[in-house]
Design an enzyme around this catalytic site. Structure first.
Site, PDB file in Angstrom:
ATOM      1  N   ARG A 124      62.193  43.058  69.140  1.00 46.64           N
ATOM      2  CA  ARG A 124      62.962  42.166  68.268  1.00 46.64           C
ATOM      3  C   ARG A 124      63.167  40.776  68.859  1.00 46.64           C
ATOM      4  O   ARG A 124      63.141  39.776  68.140  1.00 46.64           O
ATOM      5  CB  ARG A 124      64.323  42.790  67.948  1.00 46.64           C
ATOM      6  CG  ARG A 124      64.219  44.028  67.072  1.00 46.64           C
ATOM      7  CD  ARG A 124      65.546  44.367  66.435  1.00 46.64           C
ATOM      8  NE  ARG A 124      65.447  45.600  65.655  1.00 46.64           N
ATOM      9  CZ  ARG A 124      66.393  46.032  64.846  1.00 46.64           C
ATOM     10  NH1 ARG A 124      67.503  45.343  64.694  1.00 46.64           N
ATOM     11  NH2 ARG A 124      66.253  47.166  64.168  1.00 46.64           N
ATOM     12  N   GLU A 145      52.069  45.230  35.619  1.00 46.77           N
ATOM     13  CA  GLU A 145      50.683  44.848  35.342  1.00 46.77           C
ATOM     14  C   GLU A 145      49.727  45.389  36.398  1.00 46.77           C
ATOM     15  O   GLU A 145      48.656  45.915  36.079  1.00 46.77           O
ATOM     16  CB  GLU A 145      50.577  43.323  35.270  1.00 46.77           C
ATOM     17  CG  GLU A 145      51.298  42.712  34.074  1.00 46.77           C
ATOM     18  CD  GLU A 145      51.608  41.236  34.251  1.00 46.77           C
ATOM     19  OE1 GLU A 145      52.298  40.670  33.385  1.00 46.77           O
ATOM     20  OE2 GLU A 145      51.177  40.645  35.269  1.00 46.77           O
TER      21      GLU A 145
END
Length: 481
Positions: A124, A145
């Site tokens: 991190r 779609e």
């Protein structure tokens, strides 16, 4: 006798269920909220760590592009990131569940639909995160779609069983990563595929024209209508408020074991959903870059300056190949195959990491062995995106051939969306209320990014003018060197 006993048992079970449902609100309503509040607040408290001031806009060793589906992220991957990073620098199995050692010194780029919880597997302190957001209504339309487009490709098979068998054979032989391996499509495409075959079986395989078409999003005898799609439990689990849950690491694909419970509580109790939303806003505030799909040109320009410039600066030699590296199955890495104002001001004030890249921000100065500048990177991006869009458009038309009355091609899509009833649009907005507010927050951040770049470029221009006034000959020789 046995049958009578069985019927009696069924009745007893049904009665037990009815009694349980009736009693549930009486005994667990308040406790349910209290329990959920503890779960959500406990998670939020552990998720609010902040980066040091001045660090968030400085590119770190590893770049994690958190790709929210249907935001244009693949364009950035192919037309920006694959020009900025070599194949060796791209972490293995990007876009799939990652199986790599992030401590590997050459691993500098992660591009994935995995949610923010993936950072628990990454170093991190050495990771920068970037993302792109899209208007939630448009994102829901686009998700629908694409689900139809990919699922419709299987309609070349005579039946669903044949389609599944062929897919299994192809994937076993290929080293490539399929859309069916990737979240969320590994859930959405099979769901839509099964529905398409079911509707085709009902109307007859030879019937290629609809008798029930209302608009492209309501062709009931061919494709699951949009209004049914958005109300299905699958959509509630994966699509609605998807950006918020992805940025908070709470999707059904999370590496965090408690993600399901936190997500369930946030969906059940709107006040707790707002706690999750605040964590998402905080995450956006800490990112190196936040783009907007709707403002494509400016987003690309900001990405080139805020991210691209730093990658080029860190690369040293700047000798990247600028050939149009469109998607290829010959890649050494797996390919894709198909079958708020205060936070924004803080973002503005932290410009460490890219504000002094005057040379890289120039479109005329030649830098390093590769003579690469941000201007040239943008030129390569524009050429690449034009080719990629053309390729995607052609593929979409081919994919939808078997359900061509559900026409989602670019020429017809915008007009077709206007025909969708207002009630459905309002429902989409309501179902995505967290994402709507998160998108507004992203727009504020985006505005501040734009102001940062404008201020930085103005300052660079002033420095050039001062340099010219002090020693014009040095500036002239530098411009020709």
């Amino acid at each position: 006798m046995a049958r009578a006993a069985l019927r009696l048992g069924d009745r007893a079970l049904a009665l037990l269920v009815l009694v349980s449902v009736a009693l549930l609100p009486l005994v667990s309503s308040d406790d349910g909220h209290k329990h959920c509040e503890g779960v959500v607040r406990g998670w939020a408290d552990s998720s609010t760590g902040r980066v040091k001031d001045g660090d968030k806009l400085s590119l770190k060793d590893l770049l994690f592009f958190l790709h929210i589906p249907r935001t244009g992220g693949r364009t950035y991957f192919h037309c920006f990131l694959k020009k900025l990073y070599t194949n060796a620098q791209e972490c293995p199995r990007s876009y799939d569940k990652l199986r790599f050692d992030p401590s590997h010194p050459d691993c500098k780029l992660v591009v994935s639909h995995d949610d923010y919880s993936l950072t628990s597997k990454l170093p991190r302190e050495r990771t920068s995160v970037v993302t792109i957001l899209r208007n939630p209504v448009d994102r829901v339309f686009s998700t629908y779609e694409f689900s139809v487009e990919v699922a419709a490709r299987f309609l070349v098979h005579p039946n669903l069983t044949s389609a599944k068998l062929m897919t299994t054979r192809v994937l076993k032989k290929s080293r490539a990563v399929s859309t069916l391996d990737i979240w969320p499509w590994k859930y959405l495409v099979p769901w839509m595929r099964e529905d398409l075959f079911s509707r085709r079986d009902a109307r007859g395989i030879d019937k290629v024209h609809s008798s029930k078409k209302v608009n492209a999003y309501d062709v009931e005898d061919m494709v699951m209508p949009l209004h049914q799609y958005i109300n299905d439990p699958v959509a509630h689990e994966i699509i609605h408020n998807g950006a918020t849950f992805q940025i908070t690491g709470l999707t059904n694909n999370s590496y965090f074991d408690g993600a399901h419970e936190v997500r369930h509580c946030a969906r059940k109790h709107p006040d707790l959903g707002r706690i999750v939303l605040e964590v998402a806003k905080n995450r956006l505030d800490q990112m190196l870059y936040v783009g907007l799909t709707e403002d494509h040109e400016e987003s690309a320009r900001l990405f080139a300056h805020m991210v691209g410039a730093q990658v080029l600066l860190q690369s040293g030699t700047l000798s990247l190949d600028l050939k149009e590296d469109l998607h290829s199955e010959t890649d050494s890495h797996p390919s894709m195959v198909e079958p708020g104002d205060e936070e924004a001001s803080e973002h503005l004030n932290n410009t460490h990491g890219w504000q002094n890249n005057e040379a890289l921000n120039s479109t005329s100065d030649e830098q390093g062995k590769g003579n690469m500048t941000v201007g040239k990177l943008m030129e390569a991006y524009e050429t690449c995106i034009a080719k990629l869009r053309k390729s995607q458009s052609s593929r979409r038309k081919i994919s939808l051939k078997k359900v061509e009355e559900a026409n989602f091609s670019k020429e017809f899509c915008l007009q077709a969306r206007k025909l969708v009833p207002e009630a459905i649009l309002k429902q989409i907005i309501s179902l995505n209320s967290l994402d709507m507010e998160l998108y507004d927050h992203a727009k504020k951040i985006f505005t501040q990014e734009h102001l940062m770049l404008k201020a930085q470029q103005s300052m660079a221009g002033q420095h050039r003018q001062l340099a010219e006034q002090e020693d014009p000959s040095d500036v002239q020789s530098a411009s020709h060197g």
